[in-house]
Design a protein around this motif. Structure first.
Motif, mmCIF file in Angstrom:
data_model
loop_
_atom_site.group_PDB
_atom_site.id
_atom_site.type_symbol
_atom_site.label_atom_id
_atom_site.label_comp_id
_atom_site.label_asym_id
_atom_site.label_seq_id
_atom_site.Cartn_x
_atom_site.Cartn_y
_atom_site.Cartn_z
ATOM 1 N N PRO A 114 0.816 -1.224 0.000
ATOM 2 C CA PRO A 114 0.000 0.000 0.000
ATOM 3 C C PRO A 114 0.850 1.274 0.000
ATOM 4 N N GLN A 115 1.972 1.255 0.715
ATOM 5 C CA GLN A 115 2.845 2.430 0.751
ATOM 6 C C GLN A 115 3.453 2.698 -0.623
ATOM 7 N N GLN A 116 3.848 1.646 -1.340
ATOM 8 C CA GLN A 116 4.412 1.822 -2.678
ATOM 9 C C GLN A 116 3.365 2.391 -3.636
ATOM 10 N N ILE A 117 2.126 1.937 -3.485
ATOM 11 C CA ILE A 117 1.047 2.469 -4.325
ATOM 12 C C ILE A 117 0.853 3.954 -4.027
ATOM 13 N N ALA A 118 0.781 4.296 -2.741
ATOM 14 C CA ALA A 118 0.604 5.698 -2.352
ATOM 15 C C ALA A 118 1.766 6.548 -2.845
ATOM 16 N N ASP A 119 2.987 6.039 -2.696
ATOM 17 C CA ASP A 119 4.159 6.787 -3.166
ATOM 18 C C ASP A 119 4.131 6.976 -4.682
ATOM 19 N N GLY A 120 3.702 5.947 -5.407
ATOM 20 C CA GLY A 120 3.607 6.049 -6.863
ATOM 21 C C GLY A 120 2.590 7.093 -7.291
ATOM 22 N N ILE A 121 1.453 7.092 -6.621
ATOM 23 C CA ILE A 121 0.409 8.081 -6.941
ATOM 24 C C ILE A 121 0.893 9.483 -6.600
ATOM 25 N N LYS A 122 1.569 9.626 -5.465
ATOM 26 C CA LYS A 122 2.111 10.940 -5.088
ATOM 27 C C LYS A 122 3.134 11.425 -6.117
ATOM 28 N N SER A 123 3.981 10.522 -6.593
ATOM 29 C CA SER A 123 5.000 10.891 -7.582
ATOM 30 C C SER A 123 4.353 11.378 -8.880
ATOM 31 N N ILE A 124 3.342 10.656 -9.330
ATOM 32 C CA ILE A 124 2.639 11.043 -10.562
ATOM 33 C C ILE A 124 1.933 12.382 -10.354
ATOM 34 N N THR A 125 1.324 12.569 -9.193
ATOM 35 C CA THR A 125 0.644 13.831 -8.877
ATOM 36 C C THR A 125 1.629 14.992 -8.901
ATOM 37 N N GLN A 126 2.790 14.795 -8.300
ATOM 38 C CA GLN A 126 3.807 15.850 -8.276
ATOM 39 C C GLN A 126 4.276 16.189 -9.689
ATOM 40 N N LYS A 127 4.472 15.185 -10.512
ATOM 41 C CA LYS A 127 4.899 15.425 -11.895
ATOM 42 C C LYS A 127 3.842 16.236 -12.655
ATOM 43 N N SER A 128 2.583 15.913 -12.410
ATOM 44 C CA SER A 128 1.502 16.655 -13.051
ATOM 45 C C SER A 128 1.469 18.101 -12.564
ATOM 46 N N GLN A 129 1.657 18.283 -11.268
ATOM 47 C CA GLN A 129 1.641 19.630 -10.709
ATOM 48 C C GLN A 129 2.787 20.472 -11.287
ATOM 49 N N GLU A 130 3.935 19.854 -11.510
ATOM 50 C CA GLU A 130 5.080 20.571 -12.069
ATOM 51 C C GLU A 130 4.847 21.006 -13.514
ATOM 52 N N LEU A 131 3.876 20.397 -14.190
ATOM 53 C CA LEU A 131 3.563 20.788 -15.571
ATOM 54 C C LEU A 131 2.579 21.956 -15.655
ATOM 55 N N GLN A 132 2.014 22.350 -14.523
ATOM 56 C CA GLN A 132 1.040 23.440 -14.550
ATOM 57 C C GLN A 132 1.671 24.768 -14.970
ATOM 58 N N ALA A 133 2.872 25.062 -14.501
ATOM 59 C CA ALA A 133 3.520 26.333 -14.864
ATOM 60 C C ALA A 133 3.828 26.400 -16.361
ATOM 61 N N PHE A 192 4.462 14.689 -19.768
ATOM 62 C CA PHE A 192 3.392 13.698 -19.858
ATOM 63 C C PHE A 192 3.962 12.312 -20.161
ATOM 64 N N THR A 193 4.988 12.257 -20.988
ATOM 65 C CA THR A 193 5.637 10.975 -21.287
ATOM 66 C C THR A 193 6.252 10.390 -20.018
ATOM 67 N N ASP A 194 6.838 11.242 -19.188
ATOM 68 C CA ASP A 194 7.395 10.790 -17.909
ATOM 69 C C ASP A 194 6.288 10.287 -16.989
ATOM 70 N N ILE A 195 5.150 10.959 -16.978
ATOM 71 C CA ILE A 195 4.007 10.502 -16.182
ATOM 72 C C ILE A 195 3.572 9.124 -16.655
ATOM 73 N N VAL A 196 3.489 8.933 -17.965
ATOM 74 C CA VAL A 196 3.093 7.636 -18.514
ATOM 75 C C VAL A 196 4.093 6.556 -18.102
ATOM 76 N N SER A 197 5.382 6.866 -18.178
ATOM 77 C CA SER A 197 6.415 5.889 -17.790
ATOM 78 C C SER A 197 6.313 5.535 -16.310
ATOM 79 N N THR A 198 6.143 6.535 -15.476
ATOM 80 C CA THR A 198 6.035 6.310 -14.028
ATOM 81 C C THR A 198 4.781 5.503 -13.708
ATOM 82 N N ALA A 199 3.674 5.858 -14.332
ATOM 83 C CA ALA A 199 2.420 5.142 -14.090
ATOM 84 C C ALA A 199 2.501 3.711 -14.619
ATOM 85 N N THR A 200 3.166 3.518 -15.740
ATOM 86 C CA THR A 200 3.330 2.171 -16.299
ATOM 87 C C THR A 200 4.161 1.308 -15.352
#
Length: 190
Positions: free
Chosen positions: A22-41, A68-76
């Motif tokens: 569960p912690q790895q899942i949460a960490d993965g989701i947090k990582s993807i969320t952070q990557k998305s947030q960094e694309l807002q600027a 977005f490609t990095d998000i896809v790689s991380t999510a994959t």
């Protein structure tokens, strides 16, 4: 016969090794969320003047597409670990209530942050109708994001019975926003 027992043992061991905690899942989701947030600027910085710079690999769009490609790689990578993950059993839900709420909050933040980014892109699509070279690359990478988001959502629904309805609702909402963004950028073509 011995071969089938060995093969079955190897297959079970491989599945067990692929399981995410569960912690790895949460960490993965947090990582993807952070990557998305960094694309807002970079998404906010899109203008009619800098958008055409995509043809020379400059401006905000190459950074957005790479992000977005990095998000896809991380999510994959995350989804590759999920098939062996056991669901949280009904009897264990009370024991894991805090973890479920934490993961639920992570999933909610994931959806909100992605929707903010996608809504920025949707808003910018209107000013980009004069720059047709942008539409296809952005629509393509957004389709890839849609695929991994769907996979994560389906897996989380299956893993967390207590939050299945909430996750399903969030996934539908994010899916609708992704569909709108994809259609906006598909509409910008040569």
């Amino acid at each position: 016969m011995l071969f089938s027992k060995i093969f079955t043992g190897i297959a079970l061991a491989s599945t067990a090794m692929a399981a995410a905690t569960p912690q790895q899942i949460a960490d993965g989701i947090k990582s993807i969320t952070q990557k998305s947030q960094e694309l807002q600027a970079p998404a906010q910085s899109i203008t009619i003047l800098n958008a055409p710079l995509i043809v020379i690999g400059q401006g905000p769009f190459p950074q957005l597409i790479a992000g977005f490609t990095d998000i896809v790689s991380t999510a994959t990578a995350l989804t590759a670990q999920l098939p062996g993950t056991p669901p949280i059993q009904k009897r264990a839900e009370k024991e894991h209530a805090r973890d479920l709420n934490s993961r639920g909050a992570d999933a909610d933040l994931f959806v909100r942050v992605h929707q903010v980014l996608l809504n920025i892109l949707i808003g910018k699509a209107g000013i980009l109708e004069q720059v047709p070279v942008i539409g296809q690359p952005v629509a393509t990478v957004l389709r890839q994001v849609e695929g991994v988001v769907d996979t994560i959502a389906i897996t989380l629904i299956n893993l967390t019975e207590a939050r299945a309805n909430d996750i399903s609702s969030d996934a539908d909402s994010l899916g609708n926003t992704l569909d709108l963004a994809i259609s906006k950028y598909e509409g910008i073509s040569v």
